[in-house]
Design a protein around this motif. Structure first.
Motif, PDB file in Angstrom:
ATOM      1  N   GLU A  56       0.820  -1.205   0.000  1.00 53.52           N
ATOM      2  CA  GLU A  56       0.000   0.000   0.000  1.00 53.52           C
ATOM      3  C   GLU A  56       0.861   1.266   0.000  1.00 53.52           C
ATOM      4  N   LYS A  81       1.214  11.521   0.987  1.00 55.66           N
ATOM      5  CA  LYS A  81       0.582  11.655   2.295  1.00 55.66           C
ATOM      6  C   LYS A  81       1.532  11.190   3.384  1.00 55.66           C
ATOM      7  N   ILE A  84       1.899   8.424   8.743  1.00 54.42           N
ATOM      8  CA  ILE A  84       1.357   8.340  10.097  1.00 54.42           C
ATOM      9  C   ILE A  84      -0.020   9.015  10.180  1.00 54.42           C
ATOM     10  N   THR A  85      -0.097  10.279   9.811  1.00 54.61           N
ATOM     11  CA  THR A  85      -1.400  10.960   9.941  1.00 54.61           C
ATOM     12  C   THR A  85      -2.284  10.754   8.723  1.00 54.61           C
ATOM     13  N   ARG A  86      -1.677  10.357   7.605  1.00 48.88           N
ATOM     14  CA  ARG A  86      -2.363  10.137   6.334  1.00 48.88           C
ATOM     15  C   ARG A  86      -2.933  11.440   5.757  1.00 48.88           C
ATOM     16  N   ARG A  87      -2.520  12.536   6.308  1.00 49.93           N
ATOM     17  CA  ARG A  87      -2.929  13.817   5.711  1.00 49.93           C
ATOM     18  C   ARG A  87      -1.929  14.169   4.622  1.00 49.93           C
ATOM     19  N   PRO A  88      -2.342  14.981   3.639  1.00 51.59           N
ATOM     20  CA  PRO A  88      -1.386  15.373   2.595  1.00 51.59           C
ATOM     21  C   PRO A  88      -0.176  16.060   3.220  1.00 51.59           C
ATOM     22  N   GLU A  92       0.654  19.132   6.147  1.00 54.52           N
ATOM     23  CA  GLU A  92       1.585  19.016   7.279  1.00 54.52           C
ATOM     24  C   GLU A  92       2.623  20.138   7.224  1.00 54.52           C
ATOM     25  N   ALA A 271       8.308  18.736  13.775  1.00 50.10           N
ATOM     26  CA  ALA A 271       7.642  17.865  12.795  1.00 50.10           C
ATOM     27  C   ALA A 271       8.640  16.886  12.181  1.00 50.10           C
ATOM     28  N   ASP A 278       9.462   8.277  13.597  1.00 47.94           N
ATOM     29  CA  ASP A 278       8.416   7.395  13.062  1.00 47.94           C
ATOM     30  C   ASP A 278       8.765   6.804  11.688  1.00 47.94           C
ATOM     31  N   HIS A 279       9.878   7.209  11.122  1.00 51.43           N
ATOM     32  CA  HIS A 279      10.243   6.799   9.770  1.00 51.43           C
ATOM     33  C   HIS A 279       9.189   7.225   8.755  1.00 51.43           C
ATOM     34  N   LEU A 283       7.296  12.637   4.703  1.00 52.39           N
ATOM     35  CA  LEU A 283       7.328  13.924   5.407  1.00 52.39           C
ATOM     36  C   LEU A 283       8.777  14.398   5.595  1.00 52.39           C
TER      37      LEU A 283
END
Lengths: 316, 543
Positions: A56, A81, A84-88, A92, A271, A278-279, A283
């Motif tokens: 995925e 994205k 982790i947060t799956r936001r674009p 971020e 950030a 978190d790898h 981001l």
């Protein structure tokens, strides 16, 4: 100047390319991986889930392909994205980079406002009480760690005097007054130390310039002392100051994690730090790429400023 | 403690047995059906005012917005206030009716039928009906979507059946007496099916507060949900507060300073050092609250390989030696400033699952530790002690344990890592001891069934402890409805754990909160500040 600027912008491309390759490579070398973070303990032994998630997120492909896919999309402005947060990623970054740039610019601006007059006066009044005071102050500024100064500033101005808020951030686009109110302490913490360096640099540059023949010539032509000092000498002395301030700003953009923590400032430092833990490589990649672009732009701006300060500087 | 490995491994809870649940449901049924909070007499005295905003500084921020992908940890994630599950939790962390107002359990413990609260809606106005609950569970069960911790809570679901609009029936693959607590709002948060396309940006739940905005590391803004079903004793709608603004401030002193300068009204996770004299010094300006056991600290041993594992004939001696070498009082004073208490078992005195008969088997006795190490022929044995970087008490405890084990003759190397690195080390068995902690579990199955039961993924990943008798008891407890009997079974397991020492409990980890005097009616629970029936920010107001 325009051709020079275009040339410099073109030179940015290989620099940024190398930057992304280096960052991508180092992220791959980090121990642990993002799938471990995502699946936690519960599915640690579920190879099918790991495989599905790798597919995925495109992590099943060879590293060079992952890089190529990322780069291809990034060139079209699509950073993907956050894993982790799956936001674009753009969301971020849009939330965190302006806060850091804002703090950096105001902090550096503040340092220049303090340092240039102080350094100039110290040079003009060399070996006077003013000079010694400026030197001692800047020595103290260099010696005090930023985080300690920040904590002391919070203690005095927030806790005891109650003049300023101790932490938090308000965007200047939401409420400029409140934004500045929240900015003062962090900007002071950034600016004080940078001002110390810049004061010493300005003083020594001024002393160098004041010993040059063109200064004697100007004086012999009957120009007033303020005109000699502030129109001719200071202008030339500012070139190294501007260079260093540009580098300081570049350094601040990625290096204010500690101050961001002390002032709960939602900047890019925190950030990227968390993204590394978190790898969250999209981001990390995008953050560093955007910071890189900003740094290169700052350097370009500094170079163009040379020309403004001293038209004899050749921009070719 | 905010979230612990609890962050990655917070496990589900189990709660009352069928009888207890039905008893609770019966007792509270009338009230719950209309969502009336308990403690009428107390509530009558309180004279609450509607309105006001609480600015709440927390150590942690939410990680993401989609409730199923992320779960909102009740103690530290502001967004926990926006969610609700079939069941709610009360101040004792017991499951009580939430979206479900009643349930029936089949005789074989394999079928649960939930009656849903008529009139409960999501924040977008859609009914929280059986079809939407089914959709939620199905989405959670999708391994690509559901957070592993959330999914594990209902992994035994075989199929779900919408009986009618307000009734859902869940068929399980195996009998279970612990499903009820697994469908509380944490972690089983219900979200509006219509919101799924934008779940990563604007979550729509069915909790007491609705989502307004989230700026990472900056703020979480939530507003009162006007159609929330819960009321106080006088029939006034809850919550009283207009809004909650979550302000993540990672450093403990930064939060405390923000409270003292009036920038926030409530803070969590006061540092233990600050808390010691705070009440005495500032008690006239601020209230302080202790959440007595937000988690339990322990040292986990590597039972899969290495000198402390059963593979070494002297492994048990070494684990016992380590247990004798650790001075709990020193940890208590140095790390927790005397605010915690030593842990002989997972549950402390304040928990309904406390086991008073379980005593610490290995008292601090460095001479005995040295003797045992010598007996095991392990003087100077190289030992790797790991701990996690994210929580200070974990690696601070690790540092003290490092010194104590070195003192008795082991050659200890202490490594502090982030979770993802630790996980690889656990998988590869590249550690011998791990200083860690686990957040409070309302039902013991969520602790013993996941961290002691040998076939659970967590046990396999971490300690690798195998004890067939303990496994049998844990499985029996999972299917036992009677609470007293279950407690007996878990106590037997705990005695085995203390005897074999695959893990050594160290301390109950306290959570300390402080707030302005004008915050009224606030009472935190194990469940933290956001979402406890009739408590926390759900039933507090600003005067």
């Amino acid at each position: 100047m325009l051709i020079y600027a275009i040339n410099r912008i073109l030179q940015m491309i290989p620099v940024l390319f190398v930057l992304t390759v280096v960052v991508f490579t180092f992220v791959q070398l980090l121990p642990g991986d993002v799938i471990d973070t995502l699946i936690g303990d519960e599915q640690a032994e579920d190879p099918e889930l790991r495989k599905a998630l790798e597919e995925e997120y495109g992590l099943d492909k060879p590293i060079y392909m992952q890089y190529g896919i990322w780069l291809g999309k990034a060139l079209q402005g699509d950073f993907g994205k956050s894993l982790i947060t799956r936001r674009p990623i753009s969301v971020e970054l849009f939330e965190s980079i302006p806060a850091t740039v804002y703090l950096g610019l105001v902090g550096i601006g503040l340092s220049i406002i303090i340092a240039v007059p102080l350094g100039s006066i110290a040079a003009v009044k060399r070996n006077s009480a003013t000079d010694y005071a400026a030197q001692v102050t800047s020595l103290i500024g260099i010696s005090i760690p930023e985080f300690w100064f920040a904590i002391m500033a919070v203690l005095v101005f927030s806790l005891h005097l109650g003049w300023l808020p101790s932490s938090g951030y308000v965007s200047p686009f939401e409420d400029l007054g409140q934004s500045l109110y929240y900015l003062i302490l962090p900007a002071l913490a950034v600016g004080f130390r940078q001002a110390a360096y810049t004061t010493r640099l300005t003083r020594s540059s001024m002393l160098d310039e004041m010993n040059k023949e063109y200064v004697d010539t100007a004086r012999s032509l009957g120009f007033s002392e303020p005109k000699v000092i502030y129109k001719y000498t200071l202008r030339n002395a500012l070139i190294p100051t501007i260079t260093i301030s540009g580098l300081q700003l570049a350094n601040l953009l990625g290096g204010t994690v500690v101050l961001e923590t002390i002032f709960a400032w939602p900047g890019i430092g925190q950030a990227i730090y968390l993204a590394i833990i978190d790898h969250d490589y999209p981001l990390i990649q995008a953050g560093i790429l955007v910071l890189g672009i900003i740094v290169v732009c700052v350097n370009l701006l500094v170079d163009l400023l040379y020309r403004v300060l001293n038209p004899r500087v050749a921009l070719n | 403690m905010s979230k612990d490995e609890t962050t990655h491994n917070p496990e589900s809870k189990t709660g009352p047995t069928r009888r207890q649940f039905l008893g609770t449901a019966g007792a509270v049924a009338g009230a719950a059906a209309v969502g009336v909070s308990p403690n009428k007499a107390e509530a009558a005295k309180r004279d609450p005012k509607r309105g006001g905003t609480v600015r709440f500084a927390t150590r942690a921020d939410s990680r993401g917005l989609d409730q199923h992908r992320n779960y909102y940890y009740y103690v530290s994630h502001p967004l926990a206030a926006t969610s609700m599950g079939l069941m709610d939790l009360n101040l004792k962390m017991e499951p009580v009716p939430g979206i479900a107002v009643g349930s029936e359990v089949s005789k074989d413990n394999k079928t649960y039928t939930f009656s849903l609260r008529k009139g409960a809606t999501y924040h977008d106005g859609a009914d929280v009906d059986a079809a939407s609950v089914k959709w939620n569970f199905e989405r959670i069960l999708d391994p690509k979507i559901g957070h592993p911790f959330v999914r594990a809570a209902i992994k035994d679901f075989d199929k779900m059946e919408v009986v009618d609009k307000w009734t859902i029936r869940c068929h399980l693959k195996n009998p279970s007496a612990v499903l009820i607590p697994n469908v509380t709002y944490y972690p089983m948060q219900l979200m509006s099916p219509a919101s799924v396309a934008n779940a990563d940006n604007h979550p729509i739940g069915c909790g007491p507060f609705k989502f307004k905005s989230w700026k990472k590391f900056d703020s979480t803004v939530m507003e009162r949900f006007e159609n929330w079903y819960e009321t106080d004793a006088q029939g006034n709608a809850l919550p009283y507060l207009d809004a909650i603004v979550g302000r993540p401030k990672k450093e403990d002193r930064v939060r405390l300073t923000a409270l003292r300068t009036g920038e926030v009204d409530l803070i969590d996770n006061m540092s233990y050092a600050d808390a010691t004299g705070f009440e005495k010094k500032y008690g006239d300006k601020y209230n302080t609250w202790d959440v007595p056991q937000v988690g339990t600290g322990y040292i986990g041993f590597n039972m899969k390989n290495g000198p402390m594992s059963p593979k070494n004939p002297h492994g048990k001696l070494l684990r016992q030696a380590a247990a004798h070498a650790i001075n709990h009082e020193a940890v208590h004073q140095a790390i927790f400033n005397g605010l915690s208490s030593s842990a002989p078992a997972f549950y402390s005195k304040v928990s309904p699952w406390h086991m008073p008969e379980v005593k610490r088997p290995y008292e601090f006795d460095p001479d005995k530790a040295r003797f045992l190490i010598k007996k095991a022929g392990a003087v100077g044995e190289a030992i790797i002690l790991t701990s996690r970087d994210a929580y200070a008490y974990m690696h601070q405890t690790g540092e003290i344990v490092h010194a104590m084990l070195s003192e008795v003759g082991l050659k200890v190397q202490h490594e502090i890592h982030p979770y993802s690195v630790l996980k690889q080390k656990w998988q590869k068995g590249e550690f011998h001891l791990d200083s860690t902690a686990n957040s409070y579990r309302p039902d013991p199955d969520a602790w013993y069934g996941r961290n002691v039961y040998s076939k659970s993924a967590t046990t396999k990943l971490r300690t690798g402890y195998v004890n067939e008798k303990a496994d049998k008891l844990i499985l029996e407890a999972q299917q036992t409805l009677d609470k007293a009997k279950r407690l007996e079974l878990y106590q037997a397991v705990e005695l085995m754990v203390n005897e074999e020492v695959p893990m050594l409990y160290t301390h109950y980890i306290p959570l300390l909160e402080a707030g302005v005097k004008s915050l009224k009616g606030y009472s935190p629970a194990f469940a933290g500040p956001y979402s406890t029936q009739g408590a926390g920010l759900r039933a507090s107001w600003m005067s």
